[in-house]
Design a protein around this motif. Structure first.
Motif, mmCIF file in Angstrom:
data_model
loop_
_atom_site.group_PDB
_atom_site.id
_atom_site.type_symbol
_atom_site.label_atom_id
_atom_site.label_comp_id
_atom_site.label_asym_id
_atom_site.label_seq_id
_atom_site.Cartn_x
_atom_site.Cartn_y
_atom_site.Cartn_z
ATOM 1 N N ALA A 142 -4.113 -14.994 3.547
ATOM 2 C CA ALA A 142 -5.210 -15.530 2.731
ATOM 3 C C ALA A 142 -5.662 -14.510 1.699
ATOM 4 O O ALA A 142 -5.903 -14.857 0.538
ATOM 5 C CB ALA A 142 -6.382 -15.942 3.627
ATOM 6 N N HIS A 143 -5.762 -13.248 2.094
ATOM 7 C CA HIS A 143 -6.153 -12.205 1.135
ATOM 8 C C HIS A 143 -5.137 -12.129 0.000
ATOM 9 O O HIS A 143 -5.506 -12.120 -1.174
ATOM 10 C CB HIS A 143 -6.251 -10.839 1.813
ATOM 11 N N GLY A 144 -3.857 -12.063 0.351
ATOM 12 C CA GLY A 144 -2.809 -11.914 -0.668
ATOM 13 C C GLY A 144 -2.687 -13.123 -1.566
ATOM 14 O O GLY A 144 -2.496 -12.998 -2.778
ATOM 15 N N ALA A 145 -2.802 -14.316 -0.999
ATOM 16 C CA ALA A 145 -2.650 -15.538 -1.788
ATOM 17 C C ALA A 145 -3.821 -15.750 -2.740
ATOM 18 O O ALA A 145 -3.685 -16.439 -3.749
ATOM 19 C CB ALA A 145 -2.506 -16.738 -0.852
ATOM 20 N N GLU A 146 -4.968 -15.142 -2.434
ATOM 21 C CA GLU A 146 -6.170 -15.363 -3.238
ATOM 22 C C GLU A 146 -6.500 -14.184 -4.148
ATOM 23 O O GLU A 146 -7.634 -14.046 -4.593
ATOM 24 C CB GLU A 146 -7.350 -15.683 -2.308
ATOM 25 N N ILE A 147 -5.509 -13.374 -4.471
ATOM 26 C CA ILE A 147 -5.742 -12.240 -5.369
ATOM 27 C C ILE A 147 -6.178 -12.765 -6.739
ATOM 28 O O ILE A 147 -5.580 -13.695 -7.280
ATOM 29 C CB ILE A 147 -4.480 -11.352 -5.476
ATOM 30 N N PRO A 148 -7.250 -12.227 -7.283
ATOM 31 C CA PRO A 148 -7.693 -12.677 -8.606
ATOM 32 C C PRO A 148 -6.686 -12.292 -9.696
ATOM 33 O O PRO A 148 -6.003 -11.261 -9.596
ATOM 34 C CB PRO A 148 -9.010 -11.929 -8.820
ATOM 35 N N ALA A 149 -6.614 -13.116 -10.704
ATOM 36 C CA ALA A 149 -5.741 -12.819 -11.843
ATOM 37 C C ALA A 149 -6.146 -11.483 -12.444
ATOM 38 O O ALA A 149 -7.328 -11.192 -12.606
ATOM 39 C CB ALA A 149 -5.843 -13.925 -12.875
#
Length: 189
Positions: free
Chosen positions: A129-136
């Motif tokens: 979840a952390h990796g998939a939700e990295i901000p642009a």
């Protein structure tokens, strides 16, 4: 001494560079990563739950259980960054809160290796979840460092709370039950 060090770490983590130029991200990669586990109740409860579990087991588990979580969380984070699909991520995260709370509430000793395996499996979901939700625009290395440090701080908080609760007859078990109930509420909601 510990309080000053913790305060200094939090103040440093909260600082971001002045971004006067347009097109710059609002958060540094590190700060975005650091705040991610702190802004979701499911993540926060699971990380504190890992610390409570480690505190319950004591000894080598105080460092081995959180280290297992952090290591496998980074593996999950790399999977999320690489867009490798993991099914039922949100269910896995909610289950981690429920199971960790239940384990602590039961107050039973576990072999350290089994505890490391349990938290390691759940850590993959959190890391993903952390990796998939990295901000642009956030750099993966600093972002990962941020969510790793925040997770370790929350694990430490759980250990401290668990140590304080150990002085009270049922406080640790009640804390675990509260985490499990919150996990059920999060799963239903």
């Amino acid at each position: 001494m510990f309080k000053r060090s913790a305060l200094a770490t939090m103040l440093i983590a909260a600082t971001t560079p002045a971004l006067a130029h347009t097109g710059q991200p609002a958060f540094s990669g590190f700060l975005a990563g650091f705040t991610h586990p702190l802004t979701g109740l499911d993540h926060t409860l699971a990380m504190v739950g890992v610390g409570l579990f480690a505190s319950l087991l004591g000894g080598r588990a105080l460092w081995a259980v959180p280290a297992s979580f952090v290591g496998m969380m980074l593996v999950g984070g790399m999977m999320g960054l690489a867009s490798i699909e993991i099914p039922a991520v949100e269910f896995g995260i909610a289950a981690s809160v429920i199971v960790l709370g239940a384990v602590v509430s039961l107050g039973r000793a576990w072999p350290v290796g089994a505890a490391m395996t349990l938290v390691g499996v759940f850590a993959i979901f959190h890391g993903y979840a952390h990796g998939a939700e990295i901000p642009a625009g956030a750099g993966a290395a600093l972002y990962s460092l941020g969510f790793t440090l925040a997770s370790a701080v929350l694990h430490g908080l759980g250990i401290v709370l668990g140590a304080a609760a150990a002085r009270q007859t049922y406080a640790g078990r009640l804390a675990g039950a509260a985490v499990a109930v919150a996990g059920v509420v999060l799963l239903i909601g």
